[in-house]
Design an enzyme around this catalytic site. Structure first.
Site, PDB file in Angstrom:
ATOM      1  N   CYS A 163       0.826  -1.121   0.127  1.00 57.48           N
ATOM      2  CA  CYS A 163       0.056  -0.053  -0.082  1.00 57.48           C
ATOM      3  C   CYS A 163       0.936   1.261   0.116  1.00 57.48           C
ATOM      4  CB  CYS A 163      -1.003   0.066   1.200  1.00 57.48           C
ATOM      5  SG  CYS A 163      -2.044  -1.464   1.312  1.00 57.48           S
ATOM      6  N   HIS A 303      -3.249   8.033   5.577  1.00 56.29           N
ATOM      7  CA  HIS A 303      -3.207   6.767   5.089  1.00 56.29           C
ATOM      8  C   HIS A 303      -4.815   6.225   5.339  1.00 56.29           C
ATOM      9  CE1 HIS A 303      -2.256   3.062   3.303  1.00 56.29           C
ATOM     10  NE2 HIS A 303      -2.215   2.375   4.654  1.00 56.29           N
ATOM     11  N   GLU A 314      -2.224   5.465  13.324  1.00 55.06           N
ATOM     12  CA  GLU A 314      -1.492   6.660  12.804  1.00 55.06           C
ATOM     13  C   GLU A 314      -2.030   7.994  13.372  1.00 55.06           C
ATOM     14  OE1 GLU A 314      -1.896   8.761   8.138  1.00 55.06           O
ATOM     15  OE2 GLU A 314      -3.458   7.310   8.618  1.00 55.06           O
ATOM     16  N   LYS A 335      -9.849   8.020   1.229  1.00 54.44           N
ATOM     17  CA  LYS A 335     -10.182   6.760   1.141  1.00 54.44           C
ATOM     18  C   LYS A 335     -11.550   6.333   1.515  1.00 54.44           C
ATOM     19  CE  LYS A 335      -5.683   4.336   1.636  1.00 54.44           C
ATOM     20  NZ  LYS A 335      -4.644   5.445   1.866  1.00 54.44           N
ATOM     21  N   HIS A 340      -9.792   1.898  -0.889  1.00 53.32           N
ATOM     22  CA  HIS A 340      -8.386   1.900  -0.621  1.00 53.32           C
ATOM     23  C   HIS A 340      -7.727   1.240  -2.019  1.00 53.32           C
ATOM     24  CE1 HIS A 340      -4.173   0.975   0.731  1.00 53.32           C
ATOM     25  NE2 HIS A 340      -4.408   0.564   1.860  1.00 53.32           N
ATOM     26  N   PHE A 399       1.360  -3.377   3.991  1.00 50.01           N
ATOM     27  CA  PHE A 399       1.656  -4.519   4.889  1.00 50.01           C
ATOM     28  C   PHE A 399       3.425  -4.836   4.730  1.00 50.01           C
ATOM     29  CE2 PHE A 399      -2.613  -6.580   3.752  1.00 50.01           C
ATOM     30  CZ  PHE A 399      -3.087  -5.882   4.890  1.00 50.01           C
TER      31      PHE A 399
END
Length: 413
Positions: A163, A303, A314, A335, A340, A399
């Site tokens: 990502c 994010h 975050e 998002k 996403h 990830f």
């Protein structure tokens, strides 16, 4: 050698629409691009919603024959590049082709092609596999095809950092120009993984929202009732070039790229550390690279995936870095509207961050309805905000604990 790098072109293909204008207008209006999956029969899946790109026709951007042997993520990349090149006015010819490169990111490449060919092998045998199978599937064929179509013979590479891939691609392209390895770069991120195995895989990880009855409210970053992310698709491409080149040819400058940070969590295959340590180091690295203080950031495109852990951690990272200013800085997750885009997220969100600076509009975080006591920042809830800003930061975390932060700055016209 260290040269200033500016953004002169933007291209978007998103669940909000095809093109920068349609996507940005939808975003600023708080429009959701999430709906029921139509790409395949998802009736027996735990998650039956996604952010699909609607009314996209590859033959609008590619010759008909070539479009048939080009996978969707590559077609998105070429389409977004065409738009970015058109808006930039950059011409690639024999005089500069060796100095213009391509660097894009994606997470899973041509996953749908892999599924299709697996079925062919199982049902018809290995001799029925198309010779275009591998070129249609591998991630680096996006920058490869872009370079072929547009004649860019400079640095050419693909980033596959989940990502964070799109942001890493833009950051790496930024550094290539700064150190003199290229004068201009086509950079961004792209993804198309709304497929049976893609959705099933993320479902197996318990990563996706299962709010199937109300798709447009499923992606709800920082909201107390968030239950997972929604897969989106598309791509965002930027044209980066030296300030000198841009001024020489009279190009319109959308913003300047001034900082890039990277870090690794060294913690877990999918979860960020609870204290946001990896994000903290990444943001600080970007600030240092830009020569800025935590007091200089005006807006953060988070994010913000809409997962319980990511949004919380975050938020903690932002509080740790920005200290007394954390609650004063607008933070939004686009998002909430696009879903996403995985490897494409950083590219799309870099375009949105650039437009926030350029147009003086902060896109909202929609579906923010129920306050989470631990997520208590200014998330620009539900309605876009007009605000002139000078600097914007965009976060992307992937990830495996791979992190990227980009910082953009207004260029005085």
């Amino acid at each position: 050698m260290s040269r200033r790098v500016v953004i002169t072109g933007l291209g978007l293909v998103t669940p909000m629409g095809i093109g920068v204008e349609e996507s940005w207008e939808g975003l600023c209006a708080g429009k959701s691009g999430i709906g029921e999956i139509t790409r395949f029969d998802a009736s027996n899946f735990s998650t039956r919603i996604a952010g699909e790109v609607k009314d996209f026709h590859p033959q609008d951007f590619l010759p008909k024959k070539e479009a048939r042997r080009t996978s969707l993520f590559i077609a998105y990349a070429i389409a977004a590049t065409r738009m970015a090149m058109d808006s930039s006015g950059l011409k690639i010819d024999e005089h500069n082709q060796d100095r213009v490169g391509v660097l894009t990111g994606c997470g899973l490449g041509g996953l749908s092609i892999l599924e299709d060919i697996t079925r062919v092998v199982d049902s018809k045998g290995p001799n029925r596999v198309t010779p275009f199978f591998i070129p249609m599937m591998i991630g680096n064929m996006a920058p490869g095809m872009i370079s072929i179509r547009f004649g860019a013979k400079g640095p050419n590479a693909s980033v596959a950092t989940a990502c964070a891939a799109g942001s890493h691609a833009i950051g790496d392209a930024f550094k290539l120009i700064k150190r003199g390895a290229a004068d201009a770069m086509i950079a961004g991120g792209v993804e198309s993984t709304i497929t049976p195995t893609g959705i099933a895989g993320f479902n197996a990880m318990k990563a996706l929202s299962t709010r199937n009855g109300d798709p447009q409210k499923a992606s709800r970053p920082f909201d107390r009732d968030r239950d997972g992310f929604v897969v989106g698709e598309g791509g965002g491409i930027l044209i980066l070039e030296t300030l000198e080149n841009a001024l020489e040819r009279g190009a319109h400058i959308y913003a300047e790229v001034v900082g890039y940070g990277m870090s690794g969590d060294a913690y877990h295959i999918t979860s960020p550390p609870p204290d946001g340590g990896g994000a903290i180091r990444c943001i600080k690295a970007a600030l240092t690279d830009a020569g800025l203080s935590y007091r200089d950031i005006d807006y953060i495109n988070a994010h913000g995936t809409s997962t319980p852990l990511n949004d919380l951690f975050e938020t903690r990272a932002i509080k740790a870095v920005f200290k007394d200013r954390a609650h004063m800085i607008p933070v939004s997750s686009t998002k909430s509207m696009t879903g996403h885009l995985l490897g494409g997220a950083g590219g799309v969100e870099a375009v949105f961050s650039t437009l926030a600076i350029h147009d003086g509009i902060l896109p909202p975080t929609i579906n923010y309805e129920n306050i989470d006591e631990e997520c208590d920042l200014d998330y620009v809830p539900n309605v876009a905000r007009k605000l002139k800003i000078t600097t914007a930061m965009s976060n992307s975390f992937g990830f495996g604990g791979t992190n990227a932060t980009l910082i953009f700055k207004k260029y005085p016209s």
